[in-house]
Design an enzyme around this catalytic site. Sequence first.
Site, short mmCIF file in Angstrom:
data_model
loop_
_atom_site.label_atom_id
_atom_site.label_comp_id
_atom_site.label_asym_id
_atom_site.label_seq_id
_atom_site.Cartn_x
_atom_site.Cartn_y
_atom_site.Cartn_z
N ALA A 244 0.82 -1.21 0.00
CA ALA A 244 0.00 0.00 0.00
C ALA A 244 0.86 1.26 0.00
O ALA A 244 0.46 2.29 -0.55
CB ALA A 244 -0.93 -0.01 1.21
N GLU A 247 2.18 1.65 -4.00
CA GLU A 247 1.28 1.53 -5.14
C GLU A 247 0.38 2.76 -5.31
O GLU A 247 0.32 3.34 -6.39
CB GLU A 247 0.39 0.29 -4.97
CG GLU A 247 1.08 -1.02 -5.31
CD GLU A 247 1.01 -1.35 -6.80
OE1 GLU A 247 0.31 -0.63 -7.53
OE2 GLU A 247 1.65 -2.33 -7.20
N SER A 249 0.30 5.91 -3.85
CA SER A 249 0.92 7.23 -4.02
C SER A 249 1.57 7.35 -5.39
O SER A 249 1.54 8.42 -6.01
CB SER A 249 1.96 7.48 -2.93
OG SER A 249 1.35 7.65 -1.67
N CYS A 358 -7.75 4.43 5.63
CA CYS A 358 -6.38 4.10 5.24
C CYS A 358 -5.35 4.47 6.31
O CYS A 358 -5.27 5.63 6.74
CB CYS A 358 -6.04 4.80 3.93
SG CYS A 358 -4.33 4.62 3.41
N GLU A 367 3.55 13.20 1.00
CA GLU A 367 4.25 12.91 -0.26
C GLU A 367 3.65 13.71 -1.41
O GLU A 367 4.39 14.32 -2.21
CB GLU A 367 4.16 11.41 -0.57
CG GLU A 367 5.01 10.55 0.34
CD GLU A 367 4.81 9.07 0.12
OE1 GLU A 367 5.68 8.29 0.55
OE2 GLU A 367 3.78 8.68 -0.48
#
Length: 409
Positions: A244, A247, A249, A358, A367
């Site tokens: 997670a 993938e 981001s 999440c 990010e």
Amino acid sequence: MSEILASDRDVPDYPMQREPQCPFAPAATVREMTREDPVGKVRIWDGSMPWLITRHADQRALLNDPRLSINEKRPGYPHMTRSRAASAPHHPPLITNTDPPEHTRLRRTANAPFMVKRVEALRPRIQQVLDGLIDEMLAGPKPTDLVQAIGLPVPTVVITEILGVPYEDRKLFQTASHALLSHESTPEQAREAGQALIGYLDRLFDAKSADPGGDVMSEMAGRVTAGEMSRVEATSMATAILIAGHETSASMISLGTLALLQNPDQLMLLREHSDDPKFVANAVEELLRYLTIVHSGIRRIANEDIEIRGTVIRAGDGVIFELAGANYDAEEFPDPDRLDLRRPARQHHAFGYGAHQCLGQSLARVELQVVYGTLYNRIPTLALAVPFEEVPFAMEGVAYGLKSLPVTW
């Protein structure tokens, strides 16, 4: 019986195909159901017909409702893929398949590295990683693929450093994660990919136990030694975080760039306000809403009968929450087809909602803030190197993205 069969034939298949000319928005059938049939049935890969919940307000109510379970081992659970259905009985307890109180315990063991303060402390490092990648991109040939140059490396470097996984091993876990998440993988392919990834991380746990560092896997190895987690729980948790953590981001960086290039007025606005952290943070929320990359829904099963909008979801029924439907619900987000970086969009459901929201959302936000606030000023002439219609989308995974994004400057 004939009436039932006739009505069954009208049930749409899920997930639906997005319109090629408008690939960012939900499929037309999702939009129609949001307006006219917000608690309707869909047909998934195994022929079963779970409920599809599309309205924002309904998702807010039900995703916090203890009458719905995330226990994927229950008969009738609406699995995303046949490979997931085949492997579910063998999965250990995880934050992705347990209800409280077990979920609460497991989440507590993994939560600390993703708390806002710890993630904010990573901002200078994320900036350093991005600046180095942009330097390499500008010094290299053009056109280039932004997915490989920026989109995939930024979150991969960051999550491997957080976990303590060697970045040079990225091909192994990127390949494995693709196989695990793809709707096109057979159960055998997914099982082999999962075994390869868990075996790799299991060996890494041995190394961390013998020589711990300041990373998350070392921290979890200590919890295993202290009896706070089992070895299987720790390895499975590390696997989920690793997959997670890079993938989604990676998809958002490339898709967000493409969306902005297709909306030059909003790209100009972002450049003009890139020194305003609040504006950039809000722009990230709007792009998360607008793109909603998890396009195959999040899944639950009813523990007991639930009435909503005059419809009864029976105990044992599968339920899918179509996140893009909620994020394009005009009652919550007026004129939802318009990308508007000034829109207050923080109430979106791109990360889900409720107890299972999440785990890595704070990291993803930082990010994206760093990338969106830097990339387009560092490369102000960034442009597509091919017509928009030729950009290859990847729709076969749990989250959609781009196979490549050819750009020039």
